[in-house]
Design an enzyme around this catalytic site. Sequence first.
Site, short mmCIF file in Angstrom:
data_model
loop_
_atom_site.label_atom_id
_atom_site.label_comp_id
_atom_site.label_asym_id
_atom_site.label_seq_id
_atom_site.Cartn_x
_atom_site.Cartn_y
_atom_site.Cartn_z
N HIS A 308 -1.05 5.36 -3.23
CA HIS A 308 -1.92 4.54 -4.06
C HIS A 308 -3.07 5.39 -4.58
O HIS A 308 -3.57 6.27 -3.87
CB HIS A 308 -2.49 3.36 -3.25
CG HIS A 308 -3.01 2.27 -4.11
ND1 HIS A 308 -4.29 2.29 -4.63
CD2 HIS A 308 -2.43 1.13 -4.56
CE1 HIS A 308 -4.46 1.20 -5.36
NE2 HIS A 308 -3.35 0.48 -5.34
N ASP A 366 3.55 -3.21 -2.52
CA ASP A 366 4.94 -3.42 -2.95
C ASP A 366 5.97 -3.05 -1.90
O ASP A 366 7.16 -3.32 -2.09
CB ASP A 366 5.21 -2.58 -4.22
CG ASP A 366 4.44 -3.10 -5.41
OD1 ASP A 366 4.37 -4.33 -5.56
OD2 ASP A 366 3.90 -2.29 -6.18
C1 SDX Z 1 0.54 -0.88 -7.55
O1 SDX Z 1 -3.88 0.70 -9.03
C2 SDX Z 1 -3.64 -0.40 -8.42
O2 SDX Z 1 -4.50 -1.03 -7.90
C3 SDX Z 1 -2.17 -0.82 -8.43
C4 SDX Z 1 -1.75 -1.97 -7.49
C5 SDX Z 1 -2.33 -3.30 -7.97
O3 SDX Z 1 -2.45 -4.21 -7.15
O4 SDX Z 1 -2.61 -3.45 -9.16
O5 SDX Z 1 -2.16 -1.72 -6.17
C6 SDX Z 1 -0.22 -2.16 -7.52
O6 SDX Z 1 0.80 -0.41 -8.63
C7 SDX Z 1 0.93 -0.20 -6.26
C8 SDX Z 1 1.61 1.17 -6.47
C9 SDX Z 1 3.09 0.96 -6.67
N1 SDX Z 1 3.78 2.20 -6.98
C10 SDX Z 1 4.63 2.81 -6.16
O7 SDX Z 1 4.83 2.39 -5.02
C11 SDX Z 1 5.34 4.01 -6.73
C12 SDX Z 1 5.30 5.15 -5.78
N2 SDX Z 1 3.94 5.65 -5.72
C13 SDX Z 1 3.57 6.79 -6.54
O8 SDX Z 1 4.15 6.81 -7.79
C14 SDX Z 1 2.05 7.07 -6.53
O9 SDX Z 1 1.63 7.12 -5.21
C15 SDX Z 1 1.09 6.18 -7.35
C16 SDX Z 1 1.50 6.14 -8.81
C17 SDX Z 1 1.02 4.79 -6.79
C18 SDX Z 1 -0.34 6.82 -7.28
O10 SDX Z 1 -0.30 8.04 -7.86
P1 SDX Z 1 -1.53 9.04 -8.05
O11 SDX Z 1 -2.79 8.47 -7.54
O12 SDX Z 1 -1.56 9.45 -9.49
O13 SDX Z 1 -1.14 10.25 -7.13
P2 SDX Z 1 -0.20 11.42 -7.50
O14 SDX Z 1 0.98 10.94 -8.27
O15 SDX Z 1 -1.03 12.49 -8.18
O16 SDX Z 1 0.28 11.94 -6.11
C19 SDX Z 1 -0.43 12.84 -5.29
C20 SDX Z 1 0.57 13.61 -4.50
C21 SDX Z 1 1.62 14.32 -5.38
O17 SDX Z 1 2.06 15.45 -4.63
P3 SDX Z 1 1.49 16.93 -5.02
O18 SDX Z 1 1.79 17.14 -6.48
O19 SDX Z 1 0.02 16.89 -4.74
O20 SDX Z 1 2.24 17.86 -4.14
O21 SDX Z 1 1.33 12.74 -3.65
C22 SDX Z 1 2.73 12.77 -4.05
C23 SDX Z 1 2.74 13.34 -5.47
O22 SDX Z 1 3.98 13.95 -5.77
N3 SDX Z 1 3.18 11.36 -4.02
C24 SDX Z 1 4.35 10.97 -3.55
C25 SDX Z 1 4.36 9.56 -3.66
N4 SDX Z 1 3.18 9.17 -4.16
C26 SDX Z 1 2.46 10.27 -4.39
N5 SDX Z 1 5.40 11.63 -3.08
C27 SDX Z 1 6.47 10.92 -2.70
N6 SDX Z 1 6.55 9.56 -2.76
C28 SDX Z 1 5.50 8.87 -3.22
N7 SDX Z 1 5.54 7.52 -3.30
#
Ligand code: SDX
Length: 432
Positions: A308, A366
Amino acid sequence: MAEKLATLSFSDGKPSVDFPVLGGTMGPEVIDVRALYAKTGMFTYDPGYLSTASTRSKITYIDGDEGILLYRGYPIEQLAERCSFLEVAYLILNGELPNKQQLEQFVDIVVHHTMVHEQLSRFYSGFRRDAHPMAVLCGVIGALSAFYHDSIDINDPRSRDISAFRLIAKLPTITAMTYKYNVGQPFMYPKNSLSYVENFLYMTFGTPCEEWKPNPVLTRAMERILILHADHEQNASTSTVRLAGSTGANPFACIAAGVASLWGPAHGGANEAVLKMLDQIGDAKHIPEFIKRVKDREDHSMLMGFGHRVYKNYDPRARIIQKTCHEVLEELDLKDDKLFKLAMALEKVALEDDYFIKRKLYPNVDFYSGVVYKALGIPVPLFTAIFALARTVGWIAQWNEMFSDPDSKLNRPRQLFTGPTTRDFVPVEKRK
Ligand code: SDX
């Protein structure tokens, strides 16, 4: 007290400039950079808004390090335990919990707006039977502005209120109709003797051939899930609604934009993606192999429902949904539900893995919601539509808040241009 300032200095000898630091009631202070361009000829660069507060708001507060979520100051745990969804909707929209009379009046107004214009139901037949519910929601909600001309004057507070009631009241009807159209069953008219949540379940699962009886445990579970999804500060879809709203677009168009934004798998679409992921993993013995793929940069697999932007400790909503999941499965005599067990095993492996620990990745709202929906008999493609139904309350409240904020302006970001510099046109016959 003297105004607190932040000073920006430059390494190239340019004079430094001061900016006011603004404080809220809780949470990080902000540096007010609105005059930055006028003072320096520079913009800030913050793709993804990692360090940008896009607005002031009094509605929802999140402390991502502590795992705290408050609606209008009230902890989510208390609201989810003790309130009905419409009670929370009133709170989010109006700032205070309703007294008994206010709540009755609010429920009464919502109840009397649940039916949709009969002609709107014909809209559905323009879609393929297998259309994704979110595609249908985008279209049908956008179309509401063509049906309710009397409530789209955004500068009239009364008109904004009527639109808010219409949207909150009709979303369950529109969402249930989406499902009925998918499965080829007749649309069910709302039954206003039922509660908001019961009515949604009735319109989704009832048929004209049989008596439909609400199950209090399942109703409560759905009520709780809707409360948990009702608002979440300036998330992507809410920011979309605010951005669309800043142009003066009508509320139905703005909410349709929010639905479109919510659909993405990085946002609300994740609940559907979690179920697909669990199906794909299939069995706990395949978890290590799946986790290996998630960690492999080349593979592009993600652990859906994890991570998140704001929560770097647990998402408090995930904890509540996990508990609800237990209750629902118990009630349905599904204690050994394979999907739930798989989700818990996957969570355990991830929480003990260095990759996830280092990146502070925890289950979000989720991760478990899909398992509850599945147990309630809700088809997977409808998951994100239910998120939209609940979030409509937050979207409308945040959209409405813009009108009372003197700082509100057309949202129009700038850019760091990296394209070609000025060049002269070359006629086609002379191009290489
Ligand atoms: C919601 O914003 C809100 O409030 C949203 C929400 C709401 O109520 O409105 O809470 C609802 O949207 C919940 C989120 C649902 N999405 C997912 O579950 C999808 C999986 N999650 C990821 O896509 C991700 O964690 C996000 C999009 C939710 C957040 O992404 P960020 O803050 O942009 O972080 P990032 O993508 O830059 O990740 C940081 C690191 C990366 O690794 P490095 O490049 O630093 O090595 O963490 C890794 C990412 O690759 N990473 C994950 C991951 N989430 C982040 N790796 C594997 N699996 C994951 N789920």
